[in-house]
Design a protein around this motif. Structure first.
Motif, PDB file in Angstrom:
ATOM      1  N   ARG A  11       0.842  -1.203   0.000  1.00 18.43           N
ATOM      2  CA  ARG A  11       0.000   0.000   0.000  1.00 18.43           C
ATOM      3  C   ARG A  11       0.874   1.250   0.000  1.00 18.43           C
ATOM      4  O   ARG A  11       1.912   1.270   0.639  1.00 18.43           O
ATOM      5  CB  ARG A  11      -0.927   0.008   1.204  1.00 18.43           C
ATOM      6  CG  ARG A  11      -1.964  -1.090   1.137  1.00 18.43           C
ATOM      7  CD  ARG A  11      -3.011  -0.929   2.231  1.00 18.43           C
ATOM      8  NE  ARG A  11      -4.088  -1.850   2.003  1.00 18.43           N
ATOM      9  CZ  ARG A  11      -5.186  -1.568   1.314  1.00 18.43           C
ATOM     10  NH1 ARG A  11      -5.341  -0.374   0.791  1.00 18.43           N
ATOM     11  NH2 ARG A  11      -6.122  -2.460   1.154  1.00 18.43           N
ATOM     12  N   PHE A  12       0.412   2.263  -0.721  1.00 23.45           N
ATOM     13  CA  PHE A  12       1.157   3.498  -0.873  1.00 23.45           C
ATOM     14  C   PHE A  12       0.309   4.694  -0.476  1.00 23.45           C
ATOM     15  O   PHE A  12      -0.923   4.611  -0.462  1.00 23.45           O
ATOM     16  CB  PHE A  12       1.625   3.647  -2.328  1.00 23.45           C
ATOM     17  CG  PHE A  12       2.583   2.567  -2.749  1.00 23.45           C
ATOM     18  CD1 PHE A  12       3.953   2.756  -2.670  1.00 23.45           C
ATOM     19  CD2 PHE A  12       2.112   1.341  -3.207  1.00 23.45           C
ATOM     20  CE1 PHE A  12       4.833   1.756  -3.031  1.00 23.45           C
ATOM     21  CE2 PHE A  12       2.988   0.332  -3.582  1.00 23.45           C
ATOM     22  CZ  PHE A  12       4.350   0.540  -3.486  1.00 23.45           C
ATOM     23  N   ALA A  18       2.870   4.321  -6.062  1.00 24.20           N
ATOM     24  CA  ALA A  18       2.537   2.939  -6.427  1.00 24.20           C
ATOM     25  C   ALA A  18       3.111   2.608  -7.804  1.00 24.20           C
ATOM     26  O   ALA A  18       3.718   1.550  -7.999  1.00 24.20           O
ATOM     27  CB  ALA A  18       1.021   2.738  -6.414  1.00 24.20           C
ATOM     28  N   ALA A  41      -1.481  -3.175 -10.490  1.00 26.62           N
ATOM     29  CA  ALA A  41      -1.309  -1.851  -9.902  1.00 26.62           C
ATOM     30  C   ALA A  41      -2.662  -1.140  -9.858  1.00 26.62           C
ATOM     31  O   ALA A  41      -3.423  -1.174 -10.825  1.00 26.62           O
ATOM     32  CB  ALA A  41      -0.312  -1.039 -10.709  1.00 26.62           C
ATOM     33  N   ARG A  49      -2.265   0.927  -4.439  1.00 18.97           N
ATOM     34  CA  ARG A  49      -1.549  -0.278  -4.038  1.00 18.97           C
ATOM     35  C   ARG A  49      -1.027  -1.039  -5.247  1.00 18.97           C
ATOM     36  O   ARG A  49      -1.452  -0.805  -6.374  1.00 18.97           O
ATOM     37  CB  ARG A  49      -2.438  -1.182  -3.199  1.00 18.97           C
ATOM     38  CG  ARG A  49      -3.621  -1.749  -3.964  1.00 18.97           C
ATOM     39  CD  ARG A  49      -4.659  -2.355  -3.024  1.00 18.97           C
ATOM     40  NE  ARG A  49      -5.729  -3.006  -3.745  1.00 18.97           N
ATOM     41  CZ  ARG A  49      -6.772  -2.390  -4.275  1.00 18.97           C
ATOM     42  NH1 ARG A  49      -6.892  -1.090  -4.223  1.00 18.97           N
ATOM     43  NH2 ARG A  49      -7.714  -3.088  -4.896  1.00 18.97           N
TER      44      ARG A  49
END
Length: 85
Positions: A11-12, A18, A41, A49
């Motif tokens: 997770r970003f 990401a 992606a 994420r």
């Protein structure tokens, strides 16, 4: 096909981070000669994420290379900025 796989979701904090993680996945996989079975992606604003699935089709399951690649990718994510904890 029903067999063992390794899956991980990274997770970003934002979609750009990401997408910036994908070249890391490609470079490590190419250098190791072992590619993920699936890379997905999701860079949108809601929960950006990257999802990875590792598996060795020739063995019908997991190999040492799957675990080694998973370890390298997990270690690399620590070096990439904007990762949600």
């Amino acid at each position: 096909e029903d067999c063992l796989r390794l899956s991980r979701e990274f997770r970003f904090n934002d979609g750009q981070s990401a997408l910036a993680f994908l070249p890391y996945v490609t470079n490590i996989s190419t250098n190791d000669g072992h590619m993920p079975e699936e890379i997905r992606a999701f860079p949108g604003p809601e929960a950006p994420r990257v999802e990875l699935t590792l598996h060795t089709p020739a063995l019908g399951g997991l190999s040492y290379n799957d675990f080694l690649l998973a370890l390298k990718l997990s270690s690399t994510i620590e070096a990439v900025g904007s990762v949600a904890r």
